[in-house]
Design a protein around this motif. Structure first.
Motif, mmCIF file in Angstrom:
data_model
loop_
_atom_site.group_PDB
_atom_site.id
_atom_site.type_symbol
_atom_site.label_atom_id
_atom_site.label_comp_id
_atom_site.label_asym_id
_atom_site.label_seq_id
_atom_site.Cartn_x
_atom_site.Cartn_y
_atom_site.Cartn_z
ATOM 1 N N ALA A 1 1.651 -34.418 7.770
ATOM 2 C CA ALA A 1 2.280 -35.162 6.678
ATOM 3 C C ALA A 1 1.452 -35.057 5.405
ATOM 4 O O ALA A 1 2.001 -34.988 4.297
ATOM 5 N N THR A 2 0.120 -35.034 5.556
ATOM 6 C CA THR A 2 -0.770 -34.959 4.396
ATOM 7 C C THR A 2 -1.935 -34.028 4.710
ATOM 8 O O THR A 2 -2.248 -33.762 5.873
ATOM 9 N N ILE A 3 -2.563 -33.559 3.657
ATOM 10 C CA ILE A 3 -3.801 -32.788 3.764
ATOM 11 C C ILE A 3 -4.755 -33.298 2.689
ATOM 12 O O ILE A 3 -4.374 -34.097 1.823
ATOM 13 N N TRP B 1 -2.313 -19.424 -0.526
ATOM 14 C CA TRP B 1 -2.899 -20.764 -0.527
ATOM 15 C C TRP B 1 -3.388 -21.093 0.886
ATOM 16 O O TRP B 1 -2.900 -20.549 1.877
ATOM 17 N N ILE B 2 -4.372 -21.975 0.949
ATOM 18 C CA ILE B 2 -4.993 -22.366 2.216
ATOM 19 C C ILE B 2 -5.038 -23.885 2.277
ATOM 20 O O ILE B 2 -5.685 -24.511 1.430
ATOM 21 N N PRO B 3 -4.375 -24.519 3.228
ATOM 22 C CA PRO B 3 -4.460 -25.979 3.357
ATOM 23 C C PRO B 3 -5.789 -26.381 4.008
ATOM 24 O O PRO B 3 -6.300 -25.687 4.896
ATOM 25 N N GLU C 1 3.414 -27.616 -0.518
ATOM 26 C CA GLU C 1 4.370 -26.505 -0.442
ATOM 27 C C GLU C 1 5.013 -26.236 -1.791
ATOM 28 O O GLU C 1 5.278 -25.070 -2.143
ATOM 29 N N ALA C 2 5.248 -27.289 -2.568
ATOM 30 C CA ALA C 2 5.823 -27.101 -3.896
ATOM 31 C C ALA C 2 4.856 -26.356 -4.812
ATOM 32 O O ALA C 2 5.264 -25.451 -5.565
ATOM 33 N N ILE C 3 3.577 -26.701 -4.753
ATOM 34 C CA ILE C 3 2.581 -25.986 -5.549
ATOM 35 C C ILE C 3 2.491 -24.538 -5.087
ATOM 36 O O ILE C 3 2.384 -23.606 -5.898
ATOM 37 N N LEU D 1 -3.049 -35.512 -0.347
ATOM 38 C CA LEU D 1 -1.831 -35.048 -1.016
ATOM 39 C C LEU D 1 -0.780 -34.736 0.045
ATOM 40 O O LEU D 1 -1.105 -34.310 1.163
ATOM 41 N N GLN D 2 0.455 -34.951 -0.304
ATOM 42 C CA GLN D 2 1.554 -34.764 0.625
ATOM 43 C C GLN D 2 1.757 -33.282 0.939
ATOM 44 O O GLN D 2 1.563 -32.420 0.080
#
Length: 413
Positions: free
Chosen positions: A231-233, A99-101, A88-90, A82-83
Motif C-alpha cells: 500500500a505504501t513505500i 524506477w526502484i521502490p 506508479e503515477a510518478i 508515499l502511496q
C-alpha cells in the motif's frame, strides 16, 4: 653533517626515556592528523559512491537530508510514507526511464532490511556507475527469498540456502518477529563499499504479506501468507531518459496533487550534508593542530631542559674545534631525529589501526577505510609537521649557539 647526526643520535639515545616520551607525543599528533584526514576523505568517498546514475530520489515531503539518509544510507527512520499509487503515477511520467521502490523499517540481527523489486539489481549503480554483481547465487523471486550484502553474509556466516528471519524495527528485544516465516538466502552480493553491503534485500511483496499478519504490533493468528502489492513505500529511486529534464520532473513531483511529495538530487543534497558537517571537520582539525603544537612545545621544552645539563658537553665540543654553527646544527639535528622518529611511529600506528579496524568500521558504520600510502594531502601534513619540528628545534639551537666556551667550562652553581 654525518658526524653531527651520529652525535645527535648518540645523545638522544643517552636520554632515551625522556626523548622517547617526546617522540610518542609527536607520534600521537601524527597519528591523529593522518587518521582524521583519512577518515574525512574516506567518509566523503563512501558517501559519494553510495549511489550513482540515479537522477532523483522521490519520497514524502519531509527533510531533504532525512530522505537521502534514510533511503540511500539506511540511517534514521522514515517519518512518513508515499502511496504505491502515487509512486506508479510518478513512474508513468514521460521522462522517467526506470524506477526502484524502496521500503525500509525491518531488520535482521541489527542489519537493515530493504524491501524492493528486481529492478534494484538491474538499475542500481554505485561508484563510477558500477552495477551490483553477485558473488554467489541469484536475485530473489516473489516468495520468501533474500539476497544478502557482503558484510551481512560475512559477519553472520550465512551461505546460500540458509534461513533468515526478519524483525520489525531495529530488532530490539520487544520487537515483533517473523520467526515462523523465514526467508531463504538465494544470493550474496559482491562487496561494493556502500550501504548495500550491510543490507538484507527481500521482495517488496513478501514483506507486505508478512506485515498483514500484524495489527498494532501484535501478531494475528490464523492468517495465511499471500503475496500482494504494498500500500505504501518509503521512497523511490528514479532514472530519467534525458538528464536535462531533471528540474522539470522535480517541479512536477513538487506539484503532485494527490499527496505532498518531494524529489531531491542526490549529489546536491550530499553537498548540503558536507556543508552541515563541515564545521565539525574544522573543529576536529583545529583540535588536532593543538595536539601537534603541544607535541612541538614538548620537544622544545625537553631540548631546552637538557641543554642546561649538557653545557659542559657542548663546551668540550667547542674546545675540540666545534664552532657555534656546529652547536646550532647539533641541536637542530637532534630535533629532526626526534621528529622523524615520532612521525614514522605515527604513520605505522595509523596504518596498523586502519588495517585492524577497517572491517569493523565498514560493517558497523558503512565507511570504507582504505589502507594506502599517504596521498598528496597526507604528505603535505607530514611535511608541515617535520617543518614545524625543524623550526621548533631552532629555539634550543639558538640558545646553544650563544653559549660561550668559558660559560660551559665554568658553569654557575
Amino acid at each position: 653533517m654525518r658526524a653531527m647526526l651520529a652525535i645527535a643520535c648518540s645523545s638522544a639515545w643517552n636520554r632515551r626515556f625522556v626523548v622517547g616520551l617526546v617522540a610518542l607525543s609527536v607520534a600521537l599528533a601524527t597519528f591523529l592528523v593522518l587518521t582524521l584526514e583519512r577518515v574525512r576523505a574516506d567518509v566523503r568517498e563512501t558517501f559519494a559512491q553510495s549511489v550513482s546514475g540515479t537522477d532523483l530520489v522521490v519520497g514524502p515531503r519531509t527533510g531533504r537530508l532525512e530522505l537521502l539518509l534514510h533511503s540511500v544510507f539506511r540511517i534514521g527512520g522514515a517519518s512518513a510514507t508515499l502511496q504505491w499509487r502515487s509512486a506508479e503515477a510518478i513512474a508513468s511520467h514521460k521522462a522517467v526511464a526506470w524506477w526502484i521502490p524502496l521500503s525500509l523499517g525491518d531488520s535482521h540481527r541489527g542489519f537493515p532490511v530493504l524491501a524492493t523489486n528486481t529492478a534494484y539489481f538491474e538499475h542500481f549503480r554505485h561508484g563510477r556507475r558500477e552495477p551490483l554483481r553477485f558473488a554467489e547465487g541469484r536475485a530473489f523471486g516473489k516468495g520468501l527469498e533474500a539476497v544478502l550484502g557482503a558484510d551481512v553474509a560475512q559477519a553472520l556466516g550465512y551461505r546460500l540456502g540458509d534461513r533468515v528471519t526478519l524483525s520489525h524495527g531495529d530488532g530490539s528485544f520487544d520487537a515483533a518477529d517473523h520467526g515462523d516465516q523465514p526467508f531463504t538466502v538465494t544470493g550474496i552480493l559482491r562487496r561494493t563499499g556502500t550501504p548495500a553491503d550491510r543490507t538484507v534485500h527481500v521482495a517488496l511483496e513478501s514483506t507486505e504479506a508478512l506485515h498483514k499478519e500484524f495489527a498494532g504490533g501484535v501478531k494475528l493468528p490464523g492468517l495465511a501468507l499471500h503475496v500482494e502489492q504494498p500500500a505504501t513505500i518509503n521512497a523511490m529511486l528514479v532514472g530519467l531518459k534525458d538528464r536535462s529534464a531533471v528540474f522539470s520532473v522535480q517541479r512536477d513531483v513538487a506539484d503532485f496533487r494527490k499527496e505532498p511529495l518531494m524529489a531531491i538530487l542526490p549529489g546536491v543534497v550530499l553537498d548540503e550534508l558536507w556543508t552541515v558537517v563541515g564545521g565539525t571537520e574544522r573543529v576536529l582539525q583545529v583540535m588536532t593542530g593543538f595536539v601537534a603544537l603541544a607535541s612541538l612545545a614538548g620537544l622544545v621544552a625537553v631540548v631546552l631542559a637538557g641543554l642546561e645539563q649538557r653545557r659542559r658537553e657542548l663546551a668540550i665540543l667547542r674546545a675540540v674545534g666545534a664552532g657555534p654553527r656546529h652547536m646550532l646544527q647539533l641541536l637542530c639535528a637532534e630535533g629532526v631525529v626526534i621528529m622523524v622518529a615520532g612521525v614514522v611511529l605515527g604513520v605505522l600506528a595509523h596504518w596498523a589501526v586502519v588495517g585492524l579496524l577497517s572491517h569493523w568500521v565498514r560493517v558497523h558504520y558503512g565507511v570504507v577505510l582504505t589502507l594506502a600510502a599517504p596521498g598528496a594531502n597526507e604528505l603535505l601534513l607530514l611535511a608541515a609537521i617535520l617543518g614545524c619540528g625543524l623550526l621548533a628545534s631552532l629555539v634550543p639551537g639558538w640558545r646553544a649557539y650563544r653559549l660561550s666556551l668559558a660559560d660551559g667550562l665554568s658553569p654557575k652553581v
